[in-house]
Design an enzyme around this catalytic site. Sequence first.
Site, PDB file in Angstrom:
ATOM      1  CB  THR A  70      -1.046  -0.009   1.185  1.00  0.00           C
ATOM      2  OG1 THR A  70      -0.112   0.155   2.407  1.00  0.00           O
ATOM      3  CG2 THR A  70      -1.819  -1.208   1.070  1.00  0.00           C
ATOM      4  CG  ASN A 108      -8.880   4.689   4.357  1.00  0.00           C
ATOM      5  OD1 ASN A 108      -9.021   3.981   5.338  1.00  0.00           O
ATOM      6  ND2 ASN A 108      -9.180   6.051   4.681  1.00  0.00           N
ATOM      7  N   GLY A 145       1.174  -5.588   9.044  1.00  0.00           N
ATOM      8  CA  GLY A 145       1.440  -4.254   9.439  1.00  0.00           C
ATOM      9  C   GLY A 145       0.932  -4.278  11.056  1.00  0.00           C
ATOM     10  CG  ASP A 157      -3.644  -3.353  16.540  1.00  0.00           C
ATOM     11  OD1 ASP A 157      -3.596  -4.577  16.244  1.00  0.00           O
ATOM     12  OD2 ASP A 157      -3.496  -2.722  17.729  1.00  0.00           O
ATOM     13  CB  THR A 172       0.248  -1.508  19.933  1.00  0.00           C
ATOM     14  OG1 THR A 172       0.582  -0.360  20.280  1.00  0.00           O
ATOM     15  CG2 THR A 172      -0.463  -2.299  21.221  1.00  0.00           C
ATOM     16  CG  ASP A 180     -10.453  -1.272  17.256  1.00  0.00           C
ATOM     17  OD1 ASP A 180     -10.864  -1.327  18.361  1.00  0.00           O
ATOM     18  OD2 ASP A 180     -10.909  -2.131  16.179  1.00  0.00           O
TER      19      ASP A 180
END
Length: 600
Positions: free
Chosen positions: A239, A243, A264, A266, A310, A571
Amino acid sequence: MGAAEPLRSVLWVKRQRCAVSLDPARALLRWWPSPGPGAGVPGAGACSVPVSEIITVEETDSHGKPHGSGKWQKMEPPFAFTVHCVKRARRRRWRCEPVTFCGADEQLCHLWLQTLRDQLDKLTFPVGEPAGVRLQFASPDAVAAEEHALWGHGKRWEVSVQVRVRSSAGSSFSLTCGRPVRAVGRELFLALRRTACRPKRLLVFINPFGGKGRGLRIYERKVAPLFALAAISTEVIVTERANQAKEALYEMNVDGYDGVVCVGGDGMFSEVLHGLIGRTQRMAGVDQNEPRAALVPCPLRIGIIPAGSTDCVCYSTVGINDAKTSALHIIVGDSLPMDVSSVHHHGALLRYSVSLLGYGFYGDIVKDSEKKRWMGLIRYDFSGLKTFLSHHCYEGTVSFLPAQHTVGSPRDGKPCRAGCFVCRQSKQQLEEEQKRSLYGLEGSEEVEEWKVICGKFLAINAANMSCACPRSPRGLSPAAHLGDGSSDLILIRKCSRFNFLRFLVRHTNQGDQFDFTFVEVYRVKKFQFVSKQVEDEDGDLGERGKQGLRQICSQHPSCCCSVSSSSWNCDGEVLSGSAVEVRVHCQLVQLFARGIEESP
């Protein structure tokens, strides 16, 4: 030899004479030292591996080096073959371990190769049209009756049709749809192939910028070689903007894929999640902006290769953030159902959430950290300290519908683990509730008892999973379950900084995080929140609210001061909206995972 008869031979493993046994009925490969004549019986040094955890079997030499051609060729003595299988390491890590078996009989080695490959083929559903799929219904008139219910009286009605199919690998699969069953044949076949079997073709999205920018390198060095070993073909998309993965999933034809993999953090997973859910609802004709809409489960499984900062979703579903471990879960075709919450504001969908939906403290942290991206990952620590010292509280009303269908509670100390009984049982009870409601056997949700709580809150958190991560190994809600159709709603009322610090410290140790008088936790399937500011505006009391706020801050400048409104941390993404409606959709998506395994 019959298909169900065990295969047993004496071969050599690492220069040691071993008895080797393959039991097709149990799908188990075993070997143990056998120094004397005959195979003997398994002893303390016996090793075993389920066929489901064998990655591949290849023809090799006695040193484990594969032959150059994938076709069979005449072996040179000593004859050998290598089994690549899963080996469990420390801290829930998985590794690929090759085990080479040698023998003096070429035909015997070929027999072992063929038998093991036949066993692995049973784990992969045949690719092709759904000619071999047979549907069985409870009665001969079921098809006609269901079609009439869906299309009767000249308009489309929404009813639930459940079809159960048993695959050749022995696994069962159920599909719930809102369309005529004759129109769902191909979709059923594709969903069965993707959900019950090992993947053979994957669509991979890589975020090269997330975390420390190591996503592409992690995939090329750690994941791609394992996929190649397992003969999994991939289409890789790196990417270039936010989005992009979500938009691609909306437009692409994904019928030829058995799953989607995101490399990647979250945020990348959230893109893929939104793309798949949005695509599925669009194809099913479901309006996502309708808060009461029953969403259609996604047929494609999602694999997560952790490469972010994370990686909360991966840690909470696998138990470790390790790229090789996640890749091996994808290869063996693990499947884990997971709940998804929809967040609506004034009749419009804002976002989907799978881990944390937080207002107040966690919302302020993510909003402030977005302004400091130039600081790198340390921005979360800086914004966290700043938010803690600010010590803002927010006044509003929380109303929620308790999850009566669940068999657990947020404080029962029973975490969600692989093969979780709570998730299975809660799913069954929720389905029974929906059936009774569908046939009018009990009251609908309008007459169910909602609970209402008003007050000033430092934080309002809704956790669909434990939200565990390396910094907080037990997470925000240690007993939250991945697929029980509920969310743990955690309310932290106004308190002193010291008490709030005590609460935060509990996230990093084994103490009960909810054992405070200012903390309340509920297991819910729906909830709504309206801030005091919105209530005042709706009641034409905006000016009175401003005066009250100024009075509180002037009288208590150093204490927990009420602020008009916060933001939502969904998130890790910022959501604006002081009036939201949240609903949990039970087991809406499937991951390439099996849940956290208990430590041996």
